[in-house]
Design a protein around this motif. Structure first.
Motif, PDB file in Angstrom:
ATOM      1  N   VAL A 124       0.839  -1.199   0.000  1.00 18.64           N
ATOM      2  CA  VAL A 124       0.000   0.000   0.000  1.00 18.64           C
ATOM      3  C   VAL A 124       0.877   1.253   0.000  1.00 18.64           C
ATOM      4  CG1 VAL A 124      -1.675   1.352   1.311  1.00 18.64           C
ATOM      5  CG2 VAL A 124      -1.965  -1.113   1.113  1.00 18.64           C
ATOM      6  N   MET A 125       1.902   1.262   0.845  1.00 17.01           N
ATOM      7  CA  MET A 125       2.777   2.427   0.908  1.00 17.01           C
ATOM      8  C   MET A 125       3.486   2.654  -0.427  1.00 17.01           C
ATOM      9  SD  MET A 125       2.200   3.737   3.785  1.00 17.01           S
ATOM     10  CE  MET A 125       0.778   2.996   4.572  1.00 17.01           C
ATOM     11  N   GLU A 126       3.915   1.580  -1.056  1.00 17.82           N
ATOM     12  CA  GLU A 126       4.581   1.691  -2.350  1.00 17.82           C
ATOM     13  C   GLU A 126       3.664   2.343  -3.383  1.00 17.82           C
ATOM     14  OE1 GLU A 126       6.413  -1.311  -5.791  1.00 17.82           O
ATOM     15  OE2 GLU A 126       6.273  -2.010  -3.705  1.00 17.82           O
ATOM     16  N   GLU A 127       2.393   1.953  -3.373  1.00 23.35           N
ATOM     17  CA  GLU A 127       1.449   2.522  -4.328  1.00 23.35           C
ATOM     18  C   GLU A 127       1.167   3.992  -4.025  1.00 23.35           C
ATOM     19  OE1 GLU A 127      -1.264  -0.143  -6.154  1.00 23.35           O
ATOM     20  OE2 GLU A 127      -2.960   1.198  -5.804  1.00 23.35           O
ATOM     21  N   LEU A 128       1.067   4.341  -2.750  1.00 25.07           N
ATOM     22  CA  LEU A 128       0.812   5.732  -2.377  1.00 25.07           C
ATOM     23  C   LEU A 128       2.017   6.620  -2.700  1.00 25.07           C
ATOM     24  CD1 LEU A 128      -1.032   5.298   1.047  1.00 25.07           C
ATOM     25  CD2 LEU A 128      -2.036   5.724  -1.210  1.00 25.07           C
ATOM     26  N   LEU A 129       3.209   6.090  -2.500  1.00 22.79           N
ATOM     27  CA  LEU A 129       4.406   6.851  -2.861  1.00 22.79           C
ATOM     28  C   LEU A 129       4.394   7.179  -4.353  1.00 22.79           C
ATOM     29  CD1 LEU A 129       7.035   4.884  -0.754  1.00 22.79           C
ATOM     30  CD2 LEU A 129       6.439   7.287  -0.434  1.00 22.79           C
ATOM     31  N   ALA A 130       3.991   6.208  -5.158  1.00 22.64           N
ATOM     32  CA  ALA A 130       3.928   6.404  -6.607  1.00 22.64           C
ATOM     33  C   ALA A 130       2.842   7.407  -6.991  1.00 22.64           C
ATOM     34  CB  ALA A 130       3.692   5.072  -7.308  1.00 22.64           C
ATOM     35  N   LYS A 131       1.822   7.538  -6.149  1.00 24.47           N
ATOM     36  CA  LYS A 131       0.726   8.476  -6.432  1.00 24.47           C
ATOM     37  C   LYS A 131       1.046   9.901  -5.985  1.00 24.47           C
ATOM     38  CE  LYS A 131      -3.304   5.508  -6.846  1.00 24.47           C
ATOM     39  NZ  LYS A 131      -4.715   5.287  -6.470  1.00 24.47           N
ATOM     40  N   GLY A 132       2.233  10.097  -5.444  1.00 18.17           N
ATOM     41  CA  GLY A 132       2.637  11.442  -5.066  1.00 18.17           C
ATOM     42  C   GLY A 132       3.135  11.602  -3.652  1.00 18.17           C
ATOM     43  N   MET A 133       2.960  10.582  -2.804  1.00 18.30           N
ATOM     44  CA  MET A 133       3.391  10.719  -1.421  1.00 18.30           C
ATOM     45  C   MET A 133       4.911  10.847  -1.308  1.00 18.30           C
ATOM     46  SD  MET A 133       2.051   8.549   1.897  1.00 18.30           S
ATOM     47  CE  MET A 133       3.129   7.113   1.704  1.00 18.30           C
ATOM     48  N   LYS A 134       5.636  10.427  -2.346  1.00 14.99           N
ATOM     49  CA  LYS A 134       7.105  10.554  -2.330  1.00 14.99           C
ATOM     50  C   LYS A 134       7.531  12.017  -2.319  1.00 14.99           C
ATOM     51  CE  LYS A 134       7.467  10.326  -7.378  1.00 14.99           C
ATOM     52  NZ  LYS A 134       7.993   9.559  -8.545  1.00 14.99           N
ATOM     53  N   ASN A 135       6.606  12.920  -2.666  1.00 13.72           N
ATOM     54  CA  ASN A 135       6.897  14.356  -2.672  1.00 13.72           C
ATOM     55  C   ASN A 135       6.276  15.073  -1.473  1.00 13.72           C
ATOM     56  OD1 ASN A 135       8.232  14.173  -5.251  1.00 13.72           O
ATOM     57  ND2 ASN A 135       6.197  14.085  -6.207  1.00 13.72           N
ATOM     58  N   ALA A 136       5.870  14.325  -0.480  1.00  8.42           N
ATOM     59  CA  ALA A 136       5.162  14.917   0.661  1.00  8.42           C
ATOM     60  C   ALA A 136       6.005  15.957   1.391  1.00  8.42           C
ATOM     61  CB  ALA A 136       4.744  13.819   1.633  1.00  8.42           C
ATOM     62  N   LYS A 137       5.362  17.052   1.752  1.00 11.91           N
ATOM     63  CA  LYS A 137       5.988  18.070   2.603  1.00 11.91           C
ATOM     64  C   LYS A 137       5.567  17.878   4.052  1.00 11.91           C
ATOM     65  CE  LYS A 137       6.394  21.584  -1.009  1.00 11.91           C
ATOM     66  NZ  LYS A 137       5.991  22.956  -1.458  1.00 11.91           N
TER      67      LYS A 137
END
Length: 398
Positions: A152-165
């Motif tokens: 789930v985390m991997e998919e969310l990171l790909a949806k933009g969470m990798k750029n989270a502020k």
């Protein structure tokens, strides 16, 4: 006279519209892609799922990931009982509405309404800690909670969470425990510059003797860890020193969590009182039944014992520490999970502690406006509480 009547109806219309907004918006179910190839599946082998409502405006790079609760299964029988329900299979899940901490309406969720908001469904029965490769063909039970969390985390990171502020990991009950156990690993997934914090709700389950003097819940957790193969996925800071079953209890993990964390909990959590402190096995005569339905029915002796439970809870909670990065909102309400319902999160008439709602306390702490570290006085001292009163048919005791 006519203008007064029109004004009256306009006011009623505004109230209705506000109530409709408070009901929350429907958010579709999303199945995790390619999860089966990773072995990241629910108890029945179906793909895990979540609900995602995209952020907007200034919240476009902020994320809140909220983990669903729902207890645990500790043996084949109890896991099979969950297998064909939403707590064991995505085949039985459907769209849901977002409320309170997940609301997209500023008047109901002032600090996080425009964030990317995610609810992760809970279908593994181990607070996302299990990982057993073998699958018994007789039961077809899959114990893969840790893999689900990663997928789930991997998919969310790909949806933009990798750029989270800014990011929050939160959850209720068993999801609150998930939040505690995965707090540091969640932070490690995100950019080092991101402001990442954790907000577990009703997840601080304590290891105390029940009223018969037994540690029955410690044995329960031992069985959960055993059948799910959880030991290798629990914090090594704890498992290197203690029996892994103890590391399912937050009090043995909390002092080692480096990520800022804010604990929301009742000191008289009705689920803990009914299942840890006064489980049915410890009360064969059913003398606590009326008390557990409504604390106002408790005898002076029962209330005294409950105050003792609160003292034990506070001792266990002391492991969180009192630095400004560690916050807590510990009220005296007979409640369980208070960030998921509007009336207890943020609304006119919500319960208060130090003159703040939970939403205000969490928001002030998260953004560094002011720290918050408060434990309420003894029940029934807080007149703002929303105390749970059960009917005989709906008390969910073990």
């Amino acid at each position: 006279m006519e203008s007064a009547r029109i004004s009256h109806w306009l006011n009623l219309l505004v109230c209705v519209l506000l109530l409709l907004k408070a009901e929350g918006s429907s958010v579709p179910l999303t199945l995790v892609k390619n999860s089966e190839t990773k072995g990241a599946v629910c108890l029945d082998g179906s793909p895990p799922a979540y609900h995602f409502d995209k952020g907007f405006g200034k919240g476009i790079n902020n994320w809140i990931v909220h983990i669903e609760g729902g207890g645990w299964c500790n043996n084949v029988t109890s896991c099979l009982d969950r297998k064909n329900t939403t707590l064991g299979s995505s085949n039985h899940m459907s769209d849901i509405s977002f409320y309170a901490i997940l609301s997209n309406q500023q008047q109901f969720n002032p600090d996080f309404y425009n964030w990317n908001r995610v609810k992760v469904r809970y279908c593994d029965g181990s607070s996302f800690t299990g990982d057993v490769e073998e699958v018994d063909p007789t039961t077809n039970l899959h114990f893969r909670g840790a893999r689900i969390f990663s997928a789930v985390m991997e998919e969310l990171l790909a949806k933009g969470m990798k750029n989270a502020k800014n990011a929050i990991l939160s959850g209720c009950s068993a999801g609150g425990l998930t939040t505690i156990l995965h707090c540091d690993s969640f932070k490690a997934l995100l950019p080092s510059r991101a402001n990442v914090k954790c907000v577990p709700d009703a997840g601080y389950f304590v290891n105390v003797e029940d009223i018969s003097g037994a540690h029955s819940f410690q044995e329960f957790y031992s069985e959960v860890v055993s059948i799910h193969g959880s030991a290798k996925n629990l914090p090594t800071s704890c498992t290197s020193k203690l029996n892994p079953a103890l590391c399912f209890f937050p009090q043995y993990v909390a002092s080692h969590i480096s990520t800022p964390i804010f604990v929301v909990n009742s000191a008289y959590d009705w689920w803990q009182i009914g299942n840890i402190f006064v489980p049915s096995s410890a009360d064969p005569s059913n003398s606590w039944h009326s008390c557990k339905l409504n604390l106002s029915n408790c005898s002076p002796d029962q209330l005294s014992k409950l105050q003792g439970f609160k003292s034990e809870f506070q001792r266990a909670l002391s492991e969180v520490g009192d630095s400004p990065s560690k916050g807590m909102f510990i009220d005296s309400c007979y409640a369980h999970c208070q960030t998921e319902t509007q009336e207890t999160w943020f609304k006119s008439g919500s319960q208060l502690l130090a003159n703040k709602t939970i939403a205000k306390a969490v928001g002030d702490w998260f953004y560094g406006r002011s720290p918050f570290h408060h434990i309420d006085c003894n029940f029934p001292c807080n007149p703002t509480c929303h105390n749970r009163v059960f009917q005989v048919k709906d008390y969910p005791g073990i």
